[in-house]
Design a protein around this motif. Structure first.
Motif, PDB file in Angstrom:
ATOM      1  N   TYR A 289      29.181  13.406 -81.749  1.00 33.02           N
ATOM      2  CA  TYR A 289      30.616  13.662 -81.712  1.00 33.02           C
ATOM      3  C   TYR A 289      30.943  15.096 -82.125  1.00 33.02           C
ATOM      4  O   TYR A 289      31.647  15.817 -81.411  1.00 33.02           O
ATOM      5  CB  TYR A 289      31.349  12.686 -82.639  1.00 33.02           C
ATOM      6  CG  TYR A 289      31.249  11.236 -82.251  1.00 33.02           C
ATOM      7  CD1 TYR A 289      31.342  10.817 -80.929  1.00 33.02           C
ATOM      8  CD2 TYR A 289      31.079  10.258 -83.235  1.00 33.02           C
ATOM      9  CE1 TYR A 289      31.251   9.482 -80.590  1.00 33.02           C
ATOM     10  CE2 TYR A 289      31.000   8.915 -82.907  1.00 33.02           C
ATOM     11  CZ  TYR A 289      31.086   8.526 -81.576  1.00 33.02           C
ATOM     12  OH  TYR A 289      31.007   7.197 -81.247  1.00 33.02           O
ATOM     13  N   THR A 301      33.269   7.223 -75.541  1.00 36.47           N
ATOM     14  CA  THR A 301      32.550   6.417 -76.516  1.00 36.47           C
ATOM     15  C   THR A 301      33.132   5.017 -76.616  1.00 36.47           C
ATOM     16  O   THR A 301      34.167   4.706 -76.016  1.00 36.47           O
ATOM     17  CB  THR A 301      32.540   7.111 -77.897  1.00 36.47           C
ATOM     18  OG1 THR A 301      31.620   6.441 -78.759  1.00 36.47           O
ATOM     19  CG2 THR A 301      33.927   7.106 -78.521  1.00 36.47           C
ATOM     20  N   THR A 302      32.473   4.187 -77.376  1.00 29.87           N
ATOM     21  CA  THR A 302      32.834   2.779 -77.511  1.00 29.87           C
ATOM     22  C   THR A 302      34.103   2.597 -78.336  1.00 29.87           C
ATOM     23  O   THR A 302      34.330   3.311 -79.310  1.00 29.87           O
ATOM     24  CB  THR A 302      31.684   2.006 -78.170  1.00 29.87           C
ATOM     25  OG1 THR A 302      31.257   2.722 -79.344  1.00 29.87           O
ATOM     26  CG2 THR A 302      30.503   1.882 -77.226  1.00 29.87           C
ATOM     27  N   ASP A 303      34.885   1.609 -77.959  1.00 26.91           N
ATOM     28  CA  ASP A 303      36.140   1.322 -78.661  1.00 26.91           C
ATOM     29  C   ASP A 303      35.855   0.454 -79.879  1.00 26.91           C
ATOM     30  O   ASP A 303      36.231  -0.720 -79.943  1.00 26.91           O
ATOM     31  CB  ASP A 303      37.118   0.631 -77.703  1.00 26.91           C
ATOM     32  CG  ASP A 303      38.513   0.536 -78.298  1.00 26.91           C
ATOM     33  OD1 ASP A 303      38.745   1.117 -79.370  1.00 26.91           O
ATOM     34  OD2 ASP A 303      39.371  -0.131 -77.682  1.00 26.91           O
ATOM     35  N   ALA A 307      33.693   4.497 -84.368  1.00 30.84           N
ATOM     36  CA  ALA A 307      33.930   5.588 -83.431  1.00 30.84           C
ATOM     37  C   ALA A 307      35.356   6.115 -83.550  1.00 30.84           C
ATOM     38  O   ALA A 307      35.584   7.334 -83.592  1.00 30.84           O
ATOM     39  CB  ALA A 307      33.655   5.120 -82.006  1.00 30.84           C
ATOM     40  N   ARG A 308      36.322   5.219 -83.624  1.00 29.95           N
ATOM     41  CA  ARG A 308      37.713   5.653 -83.747  1.00 29.95           C
ATOM     42  C   ARG A 308      37.959   6.369 -85.073  1.00 29.95           C
ATOM     43  O   ARG A 308      38.766   7.307 -85.138  1.00 29.95           O
ATOM     44  CB  ARG A 308      38.655   4.455 -83.609  1.00 29.95           C
ATOM     45  CG  ARG A 308      38.816   3.989 -82.154  1.00 29.95           C
ATOM     46  CD  ARG A 308      40.019   3.096 -81.984  1.00 29.95           C
ATOM     47  NE  ARG A 308      40.263   2.780 -80.583  1.00 29.95           N
ATOM     48  CZ  ARG A 308      40.986   3.526 -79.750  1.00 29.95           C
ATOM     49  NH1 ARG A 308      41.533   4.654 -80.185  1.00 29.95           N
ATOM     50  NH2 ARG A 308      41.169   3.160 -78.492  1.00 29.95           N
ATOM     51  N   CYS A 311      36.507   9.930 -84.286  1.00 33.75           N
ATOM     52  CA  CYS A 311      37.043  10.709 -83.158  1.00 33.75           C
ATOM     53  C   CYS A 311      38.564  10.689 -83.060  1.00 33.75           C
ATOM     54  O   CYS A 311      39.133  11.546 -82.370  1.00 33.75           O
ATOM     55  CB  CYS A 311      36.451  10.196 -81.840  1.00 33.75           C
ATOM     56  SG  CYS A 311      34.664  10.405 -81.704  1.00 33.75           S
ATOM     57  N   TYR A 317      37.947   6.067 -74.781  1.00 34.51           N
ATOM     58  CA  TYR A 317      37.272   4.873 -75.263  1.00 34.51           C
ATOM     59  C   TYR A 317      37.159   3.831 -74.155  1.00 34.51           C
ATOM     60  O   TYR A 317      37.972   3.795 -73.229  1.00 34.51           O
ATOM     61  CB  TYR A 317      38.040   4.271 -76.445  1.00 34.51           C
ATOM     62  CG  TYR A 317      38.113   5.183 -77.643  1.00 34.51           C
ATOM     63  CD1 TYR A 317      37.065   5.241 -78.552  1.00 34.51           C
ATOM     64  CD2 TYR A 317      39.235   5.991 -77.861  1.00 34.51           C
ATOM     65  CE1 TYR A 317      37.126   6.075 -79.659  1.00 34.51           C
ATOM     66  CE2 TYR A 317      39.301   6.837 -78.965  1.00 34.51           C
ATOM     67  CZ  TYR A 317      38.248   6.869 -79.860  1.00 34.51           C
ATOM     68  OH  TYR A 317      38.314   7.702 -80.943  1.00 34.51           O
ATOM     69  N   TYR A 318      36.120   2.978 -74.287  1.00 33.60           N
ATOM     70  CA  TYR A 318      35.963   1.862 -73.353  1.00 33.60           C
ATOM     71  C   TYR A 318      35.450   0.652 -74.124  1.00 33.60           C
ATOM     72  O   TYR A 318      34.849   0.786 -75.193  1.00 33.60           O
ATOM     73  CB  TYR A 318      34.991   2.220 -72.223  1.00 33.60           C
ATOM     74  CG  TYR A 318      33.556   2.399 -72.679  1.00 33.60           C
ATOM     75  CD1 TYR A 318      32.651   1.350 -72.625  1.00 33.60           C
ATOM     76  CD2 TYR A 318      33.112   3.623 -73.181  1.00 33.60           C
ATOM     77  CE1 TYR A 318      31.342   1.497 -73.054  1.00 33.60           C
ATOM     78  CE2 TYR A 318      31.810   3.785 -73.611  1.00 33.60           C
ATOM     79  CZ  TYR A 318      30.928   2.717 -73.541  1.00 33.60           C
ATOM     80  OH  TYR A 318      29.631   2.866 -73.974  1.00 33.60           O
ATOM     81  N   ALA A 320      33.130  -1.868 -75.460  1.00 31.50           N
ATOM     82  CA  ALA A 320      31.775  -1.429 -75.766  1.00 31.50           C
ATOM     83  C   ALA A 320      30.665  -1.993 -74.889  1.00 31.50           C
ATOM     84  O   ALA A 320      29.690  -1.296 -74.602  1.00 31.50           O
ATOM     85  CB  ALA A 320      31.468  -1.735 -77.232  1.00 31.50           C
TER      86      ALA A 320
END
Length: 372
Positions: A289, A301-303, A307-308, A311, A317-318, A320
């Protein structure tokens, strides 16, 4: 104060980079004498830092034997603490297996122990899940036995760890990119990507199960089926291993298997890429990151909570474990250079929230000074 920096238990991954980064800052604290215990993998770092008058280097790979696992004692490490009158130990990351006979600040980066709600666990077979739970219990025991003063690289993880280890003090000292990213003259530009008229998605990691690289094969299928105009390829710092067993011959043309790379080789990889993909299901912190932010690349990156927390709104986000959702996120960035630019602009604000490598070393030492 005599301080021991312990990296003897590190074998691979980002921990080695953190150890390298911290050790290169120690000469800025001449009021302290540092004994630095490094594994053989950090030989280059050892050669450079041992020239400083307040730094002494010992090369040692802490063994995994019954004595250490059962008692927490190691003759060589114990001897160093005693003979050099060490008042405090900073272990870059645990589990350390060894329990110092003095103040011990231990880094925690074992996301498996605290992120029990990750979708990663639902993907394991029952035997694998049982094995993982036993392993987590053993590691939790090691952390409890060997220290009660910890630091993590993510406040989200710190909150989880405080709940997991009640009574322990946990501080947050974030990670960041390695110093090498600030010194282009030291970069090793040994890997050249083949010419390509689309976008390159870079993932810098090892092929561990929780990194979820296996999502790439079905994502390529989704892209070909639903977004045939999207021209992308994936650049991965892994070999063509088990995560890609189901990759078709056609899809394989869209993946660059770069193999293991050294830290000096990483910045040129970012320069040759357009987007950073971090598909991991479990992380305490990912240098991907901040490296992406440093090099001005948008992030997908993964939701997930970790991660949140790192970032903020500076990433796409998507869901996961959903290849279709990842394909949608890739297509959205592919079709909108404006969106990519917006994310990069937001990264500038987000990156300012992380401790620099100078901040990290200073905060580690200040934490020891407060408690010694």
């Amino acid at each position: 104060m005599n301080i021991l920096i312990n990296a003897s238990n590190l074998r691979a991954g980002g921990g080695l980079q953190v150890a390298d980064s911290v050790c290169r800052e120690l000469h800025k604290y001449p009021q302290h004498e540092f004994t630095v215990v490094l594994p053989s993998l950090l030989e280059a770092c050892a050669r450079e830092i041992e020239a400083h008058p307040n730094v002494s280097v010992v090369e040692y790979n802490l063994p995994m034997n019954a004595e250490i696992l059962l008692t927490g004692r190691d003759r060589i490490m114990d001897s160093l603490v005693k003979s050099r009158e060490i008042r405090a130990v900073i272990s870059i990351f645990g589990p350390t297996r060894w329990k110092p006979n003095c103040l011990h600040l231990c880094g925690f980066a074992m996301s498996h122990i605290v992120l029990t709600d990750s979708p990663f666990w639902k993907r394991l077979s029952m035997p694998a899940l049982i094995k993982a739970k036993i392993r987590n219990r053993l590691m939790s025991h090691d952390f409890k036995r060997c220290s009660n003063l910890f630091y993590t690289e993510n406040e989200y993880i710190s909150k989880r760890l405080r709940a997991r280890l009640p009574g322990s003090e946990v501080v947050t000292i974030t990670n960041n990119y390695n110093q090498i990213f600030d010194h282009p003259e030291a970069w090793e530009d040994k890997i050249a990507f083949p010419p390509f008229d689309g976008l390159t998605l870079l993932t810098v990691c090892n092929d561990y199960p929780h990194k979820n690289l296996s999502i790439i094969a079905p994502t390529l299928d989704e892209l070909r089926r639903r977004y045939p105009d999207v021209k992308v390829r994936f650049a991965l710092t892994v070999d063509d291993g088990k995560s890609f067993a189901n990759l078709s011959d056609d899809a394989r043309k869209s993946v660059l298997f770069l193999g293991t790379v050294g830290i000096r080789q990483c910045p040129p990889l970012y320069r040759q890429s357009d987007i950073v993909l971090q598909p991991s299901l479990l992380e305490c912190f990912s240098a991907n990151y901040v490296e992406a932010m440093k090099m001005g690349l948008p992030i997908i990156t993964t939701d997930l909570g970790f991660a949140r927390s790192l970032c903020g709104d500076a990433a796409a986000y998507y869901s996961a474990t959903d290849p279709a959702a990842l394909a949608d996120a890739i297509a959205e960035l592919y079709h909108s250079s404006e969106y990519r630019s917006q994310l990069v602009e937001k990264e500038k604000k987000q990156s300012a929230l992380f401790d620099t490598y100078e901040d990290r070393a200073r905060k580690l030492i200040e934490t020891i000074e407060r408690h010694a």
